[in-house]
Design a protein around this motif. Structure first.
Motif, mmCIF file in Angstrom:
data_model
loop_
_atom_site.group_PDB
_atom_site.id
_atom_site.type_symbol
_atom_site.label_atom_id
_atom_site.label_comp_id
_atom_site.label_asym_id
_atom_site.label_seq_id
_atom_site.Cartn_x
_atom_site.Cartn_y
_atom_site.Cartn_z
ATOM 1 N N VAL A 5 0.864 -1.180 0.000
ATOM 2 C CA VAL A 5 0.000 0.000 0.000
ATOM 3 C C VAL A 5 0.902 1.232 0.000
ATOM 4 N N HIS A 6 0.677 2.116 -0.958
ATOM 5 C CA HIS A 6 1.420 3.367 -1.025
ATOM 6 C C HIS A 6 0.502 4.474 -0.536
ATOM 7 N N GLY A 7 0.887 5.173 0.504
ATOM 8 C CA GLY A 7 -0.013 6.206 0.995
ATOM 9 C C GLY A 7 0.596 7.035 2.095
ATOM 10 N N SER A 8 -0.222 7.962 2.607
ATOM 11 C CA SER A 8 0.177 8.767 3.747
ATOM 12 C C SER A 8 -0.509 8.189 4.969
ATOM 13 N N PRO A 9 0.229 8.032 6.079
ATOM 14 C CA PRO A 9 -0.388 7.410 7.261
ATOM 15 C C PRO A 9 -1.526 8.238 7.864
ATOM 16 N N VAL A 10 -1.672 9.514 7.489
ATOM 17 C CA VAL A 10 -2.787 10.307 8.034
ATOM 18 C C VAL A 10 -3.972 10.419 7.077
ATOM 19 N N SER A 11 -3.867 9.858 5.882
ATOM 20 C CA SER A 11 -4.953 9.981 4.903
ATOM 21 C C SER A 11 -6.114 9.034 5.222
ATOM 22 N N PRO A 12 -7.355 9.554 5.299
ATOM 23 C CA PRO A 12 -8.514 8.668 5.506
ATOM 24 C C PRO A 12 -8.615 7.595 4.433
ATOM 25 N N ALA A 13 -8.283 7.929 3.183
ATOM 26 C CA ALA A 13 -8.373 6.952 2.095
ATOM 27 C C ALA A 13 -7.393 5.796 2.330
ATOM 28 N N ALA A 14 -6.164 6.133 2.756
ATOM 29 C CA ALA A 14 -5.178 5.079 3.032
ATOM 30 C C ALA A 14 -5.634 4.226 4.214
ATOM 31 N N LYS A 15 -6.209 4.879 5.234
ATOM 32 C CA LYS A 15 -6.670 4.120 6.412
ATOM 33 C C LYS A 15 -7.814 3.178 6.053
ATOM 34 N N GLU A 29 2.891 -4.464 3.041
ATOM 35 C CA GLU A 29 4.005 -3.539 3.242
ATOM 36 C C GLU A 29 3.465 -2.136 2.994
ATOM 37 N N PHE A 30 3.718 -1.207 3.922
ATOM 38 C CA PHE A 30 3.235 0.160 3.757
ATOM 39 C C PHE A 30 4.384 1.014 3.238
ATOM 40 N N VAL A 31 4.133 1.686 2.103
ATOM 41 C CA VAL A 31 5.184 2.466 1.456
ATOM 42 C C VAL A 31 4.735 3.924 1.428
ATOM 43 N N LEU A 32 5.606 4.849 1.754
ATOM 44 C CA LEU A 32 5.200 6.259 1.722
ATOM 45 C C LEU A 32 4.823 6.665 0.309
ATOM 46 N N PRO A 33 3.946 7.694 0.163
ATOM 47 C CA PRO A 33 3.208 7.934 -1.085
ATOM 48 C C PRO A 33 4.010 8.183 -2.353
ATOM 49 N N PHE A 34 3.362 7.824 -3.458
ATOM 50 C CA PHE A 34 3.825 8.216 -4.795
ATOM 51 C C PHE A 34 2.564 8.471 -5.600
ATOM 52 N N LEU A 97 -15.864 18.457 6.368
ATOM 53 C CA LEU A 97 -15.815 18.875 7.776
ATOM 54 C C LEU A 97 -14.454 18.546 8.383
ATOM 55 N N SER A 98 -13.998 17.351 8.099
ATOM 56 C CA SER A 98 -12.688 16.925 8.599
ATOM 57 C C SER A 98 -11.602 17.867 8.082
ATOM 58 N N PHE A 99 -11.722 18.263 6.818
ATOM 59 C CA PHE A 99 -10.755 19.185 6.213
ATOM 60 C C PHE A 99 -10.817 20.555 6.891
ATOM 61 N N GLU A 100 -12.031 21.086 7.056
ATOM 62 C CA GLU A 100 -12.184 22.428 7.650
ATOM 63 C C GLU A 100 -11.679 22.477 9.093
ATOM 64 N N ILE A 101 -12.037 21.457 9.881
ATOM 65 C CA ILE A 101 -11.797 21.533 11.331
ATOM 66 C C ILE A 101 -10.434 20.971 11.737
ATOM 67 N N LEU A 102 -9.976 19.932 11.036
ATOM 68 C CA LEU A 102 -8.722 19.287 11.441
ATOM 69 C C LEU A 102 -7.531 19.640 10.546
ATOM 70 N N VAL A 103 -7.748 19.581 9.234
ATOM 71 C CA VAL A 103 -6.604 19.739 8.327
ATOM 72 C C VAL A 103 -6.190 21.206 8.206
ATOM 73 N N LYS A 104 -7.180 22.101 8.025
ATOM 74 C CA LYS A 104 -6.851 23.519 7.844
ATOM 75 C C LYS A 104 -5.987 24.095 8.984
ATOM 76 N N PRO A 105 -6.383 23.913 10.253
ATOM 77 C CA PRO A 105 -5.537 24.448 11.331
ATOM 78 C C PRO A 105 -4.104 23.881 11.307
ATOM 79 N N MET A 106 -3.974 22.586 10.948
ATOM 80 C CA MET A 106 -2.636 21.973 10.868
ATOM 81 C C MET A 106 -1.772 22.637 9.805
ATOM 82 N N LYS A 107 -2.451 23.130 8.733
ATOM 83 C CA LYS A 107 -1.716 23.767 7.632
ATOM 84 C C LYS A 107 -1.609 25.271 7.811
#
Lengths: 193, 193
Positions: A5-15, A29-34, A97-107
């Motif tokens: 699996v190629h992905g980001s460990p924080v991505s809902p899609a990867a989870k 095997e978990f591989v960082l994204p491409f 909602l997840s993007f507005e409340i969680l991701v935006k402040p992180m960025k």
């Protein structure tokens, strides 16, 4: 190892993909994204789009771990309806909602409070339908946990860390269902990794 | 008659369901809408969500008419990827464009030209991916027509009546694919009805 699996460990899609593998007790095997995230390889088969990947895993490894799908076409049709509801309705509100409340402040971006208000209303309308459904069956697709429930887990886990938890808490059957999803050993396992 | 479809004859979602029935050469009764559209009944089974209904039709009537799916899990996985791309990416742009350009004027509302511009750009990016894919295989899911193609047909038919046709025409493989979809006997049949 055949499955990667190629992905980001924080991505809902990867989870979503990792959770389906954990429910199936499959090694990977978990591989960082491409490129397109999450990407998935099983031998010479390469896939993208998280919900297509989980469907493949459920069908190709039908005999391992949690069933996730039904072999009965009518039961599978009902599971399929709730998979579409997740993809077309729940995700539209939940992901934003997840993007507005969680991701935006992180960025370092500013949450749009008016958008959050509107999206919470949209989510509440979807969860009203779920409350009626979950009063009649234990899980969305029927009496057994299935892909229809599994696809919700990463976004629900995110929303439960925010004030949107109140939208779930106001609905007893939805609230009990969400708690059951987040307590699944496969979900605890991929988060402990 | 066992199969009933409840819907509006102009709804792309209802047409998606009717087209899958026509490809399968199945008889059905069309009933004007009630509640969630399109609704579908096959004996005692009641479903909603157009893409869940077409999946059910393809699986439950696997031996009739056009196959639409594959029994090979790896081939089906590839079809599944492109079904997700339609649902998550193509439809997001295509449905809104169809609404802005076709539905709004019919309802006496004003088309939002800035939104149309932005959505055309979004659609073009999706069709660039399709152009690359269709340079390698005849249909999105492989060499055979499948649900991955079928799900696009009602929105493509709408867009081809508008200036968005130019976005298709600019891409030769996409353009040939769209023409082949719109020429399918099952599509002509449900539109002649």
């Amino acid at each position: 190892m055949a499955i990667k699996v190629h992905g980001s460990p924080v991505s809902p899609a990867a989870k979503r993909v990792l959770l389906s593998l954990a429910e199936k007790q499959l090694d990977y095997e978990f591989v960082l994204p491409f490129g397109q995230v999450p990407g998935f390889e099983d031998g010479d088969l390469k896939l993208f789009e998280s919900r297509a990947i989980t469907r493949y895993i459920a069908h190709a490894y039908a005999d391992k771990g949690t069933p996730l799908i039904s072999e009965d076409p009518k039961k599978m049709a009902i599971i399929g309806v709730w998979m579409e509801v997740e993809s077309q309705r729940f995700d539209a509100a939940g992901q934003k909602l997840s993007f507005e409340i969680l991701v935006k402040p992180m960025k370092g971006l500013t949450t749009d409070d008016a958008a959050v208000e509107q999206l919470q209303g949209q989510l509440a309308a979807v969860l009203d339908v779920y409350e009626a459904r979950l009063g009649k069956s234990k899980y969305l697709g029927g009496e057994e946990f299935s892909l229809a429930d599994l696809h919700h887990v990463p976004i629900i886990a995110n929303l439960m860390k925010t004030k949107v938890k109140a939208v779930f808490d106001a609905r007893p059957a939805v609230s009990a269902w969400a708690a059951a999803l987040l307590a699944r050993p496969a979900w605890l396992k991929i988060n402990a990794a």
